[in-house]
Structures are given as C-alpha cells and as structure tokens.
Design an enzyme around this catalytic site. Sequence first.
Site, short mmCIF file in Angstrom:
data_model
loop_
_atom_site.label_atom_id
_atom_site.label_comp_id
_atom_site.label_asym_id
_atom_site.label_seq_id
_atom_site.Cartn_x
_atom_site.Cartn_y
_atom_site.Cartn_z
CG HIS A 112 -0.41 0.21 2.52
ND1 HIS A 112 -0.11 -0.81 3.40
CD2 HIS A 112 -0.07 1.35 3.18
CE1 HIS A 112 0.36 -0.32 4.52
NE2 HIS A 112 0.39 1.01 4.42
CG ASP A 118 -0.05 -4.10 2.80
OD1 ASP A 118 0.16 -3.56 1.70
OD2 ASP A 118 -0.19 -3.45 3.86
CB SER A 131 3.29 1.70 5.93
OG SER A 131 2.05 1.67 6.56
#
Length: 469
Positions: free
Chosen positions: A151, A185, A263
């Site tokens: 993402h 992910d 992230s």
Amino acid sequence: MPFSRSAFAVTLGAVCVASTSAFAPQAGMPLPMRLAKSTSARNPLSTVSMAAQDDQEAFNRRNLLQRVAKSSVAAAILGPVAAKVSNAVTLAEVEEEQIKLFQDAVPSVCFISTEYTSMAAQLNLDPTQLPKGVGSGFVWDDMGHIVTNFHVINKVDNAMVTVTQPDGSTKQYKAKLTGVDPDKDLAVLKIDAPKQDLRKLPVGESAKTRVGQFTYAIGNPFGQDHTLTSGVISGMNRQITSPTGRKINGVLQTDAAINPGNSGGPLLDRAGRVIGINTASLGAGVSAGVGFAIPIDAARGVVEQLIEFGQVQRAILGISYLERLPTALESEKSGIPRIEKGVVVLEVPPNSPGASAGLKAVYRPPEKGAKPVLGDVIVGIDKYDIASPADLSETLAKFKPGDLVAVRTLRGPEQEKTTLKVKLGAFKGSSFTKLENERGADFAKDGQTINVPLGEIAPAMDPKLPSAN
C-alpha cells in the site's frame, strides 16, 4: 482499521482484536501499598524499602537507580536491550546499548517518497494539490532490493528511496519495481546503489517471539525520518485485512508507536534483528498503542520469490470470490441462493486458470431488475473439502503453480455436482503503478491486472507549535 500509511475501506470481514485488561488496585488502599501488594509475589524490587522516614533504610537517588539497573524486572520496565544487562550494568550503559541498536539500524532503514501525478490529472487537479506520500522500507540485500508494504507504492507514478550513510549523509535513488503481493501487503523495490552504500538488516525468527518481548520500530512517521519507538510484543496471531480484502493471519501486535509513514519499516527485537514489517495500527490516523506487523517468517518466502521470479509462486485459480458466505438477509436482497458451505465464484477473468477449466461466475442478466444467477460454488479440491474461503486459501497453499487438480463445485441454482480439471497458475501483478519494472516493460505487461483502491495518502507534515493566545 487504518493502515499506517493509507486507510482502506474493506467491504467484507472484520479484524479480530483481543480485549485487554489492566490491573485494578483495591479502592481505598494507599498507592505505595497497592503497588507493593500487586508485585510482591514476583518483583525483586519489592524488597527495596521506599520508606524515606527511616534514614538508615532510605536510598539516595543514585543508589536507588543503580539497584534498579541490577534488577532484571526493573530493567524490563526501563526498556533496555536486555542481552547485555548484567548485575554490573549501569543505566548509562543500558542507554548506550539502545542507542547503538538504533545507530546500527539507521543505514538500513529507507525513506520512501511517492508521487501521484497521473491521479491528479484524472481528478482534474493541479499535481501540486496532491501531497507526496511517505513510507518506510529497509535494505534486504546488497543488490539494492528494498522491502516495504504494497500500500506504500500502490498506484504511484514515481517513488524515490533515500538511504542514510553511517556518517549521516544521504543518497536518493529512483526506485524500480521488483514485485508485489497485495494479498500479504508486501512489495519489493530495486535501487541501483553501489554495494558499499547498502547495509542489510539481520533477519530474526518471528516464530520465537513471545508476548512481553522488547520491540523497536524505526520508520518515518508523518515524514519525520528515522524515528525510533519502543515497546513490547503485546499479542500474537492477530488477523488484519490486506488492501485486497484478503485476511493476513499470524500478525504480531506491538505497543511501539506505529503511525502513518511507518508502513514498510522494520520491527526489531532486542538484538536489532527484523522480526516483523510494520503495517497497520488501530486509531484515527495516529497510534493508539495497538500496532500490527507482518511476521518476518511469513514475509521472508514472499520476498525471496519476488526477487527470484518477479512474482509470488503461489498457486491460484485466478478468480475472485465472496470473502464469506452471504447471510439470509443478504441472500434475499441479492437474489443469490442461501449457501451453507463452499466458496461462491464472483468473477472468472479471461485467460485465467479458472476460465480455461470452465469455472462459471455469478451471472448478472442485463434486464433491469433481474436478479443475479448463481454460477459455481467450490466445495472441494482433490481430497480436500472446501467449506469457507479460509479453507480455499489453506488448500491452495498445499499445491504449486502448474499442478493439475480436480475442483469440485455445485453449479447453478440447481446445485448440480460438477468436477473440473484445473491447471493452477501463479499470481503475477501488473498495471497498478507506473514504476519501471526491474525486469523490463515486457515482463510488466504479461501479468494479472491489479486495481486495488487507493486510500488516504500519508503526507509529510511540518510540526507546528500552537499559536499563543
């Protein structure tokens, strides 16, 4: 649940979150007594008298801190790198070990800046009105491969990776795409950096982690590069939802602060080894003390396959399906018959393994108001029964791409028993980003189109003090 860089709207499924409770002291009990009572059975510090009234038993600050440093339990409270804590250690030495862990990791943790120019054009916006995104990543090998979250780079036009040298200087590189696994992910980028500028992080074993173990998260929250936060493993075997809506199991939970921009960064153990990849957190855009990291044991195989093949060597049918069986109310509204078990096939893309074998998806008649017609419901593969989407994922994991399997289905409204021979394929994503592919344009064209909605972009933010009244 917001991802630490982007918030994705998930249609089906919810994150399983365990409740936690804190010690509740008895009402009316003096605080020092309450603390002592709650810890006396297991805390060696409980033998340290805190009564300052008696001069002979009182400790000055220096002696007390040194005694604290000698206690393994108190050392845990202070959050040191416990591997080198001994009876002779001082608090300054504990701090030095923690500082060393951070400084050793900094050259391996990357700052990822992304741009979305084409998206601005689609929205009829000035590109300057769309903020640059920020994320984190870390060096995997001396060939320039950088591990991050999918993402972080979903739908980007450009990604720049900044690497910090041991002397504090920085070098920036334009990233190429190695491969992605949206269901986990995960993504791998490639930068053309000289080997001497790359310092890979040691990789640990997440299977050996335990609740209470120290953790250290390093990343770029809100664009604040190389931010260190610390905590413990708060929980194990959590479940989160990937950007594609599929479930990711076995996730690590930590109370080390994980915010937008973290992230893709590493979650380290006390020895500075990667045990997880920081991915998501609960909270409205800021850390709520409940962060999640993909365990490195689950990520390692994916990363290695992406580097070697440019795609995940995971057997697939190439279809989309309902992530759970519809409820009675949903069946009544949608017109799809109530299904007690199995996996409802929603779409069968052309040229997919499922299409080649003749799998049928839910059919939507063109007539206005007409209800959809059920296609195939997968109830088994070879000797394995399929009662739910989770069963399908677990069963496919037992095979490899190219295997020929017998897929058992119940077909149509009549639920006719059908068996199809399917040659399983391999997932290979394309068309989700404008990044140059490490293997060239031809490799990028030959793949399964990915169109995962983009959530909120985590921009860099300049800290500002509140204005004076």
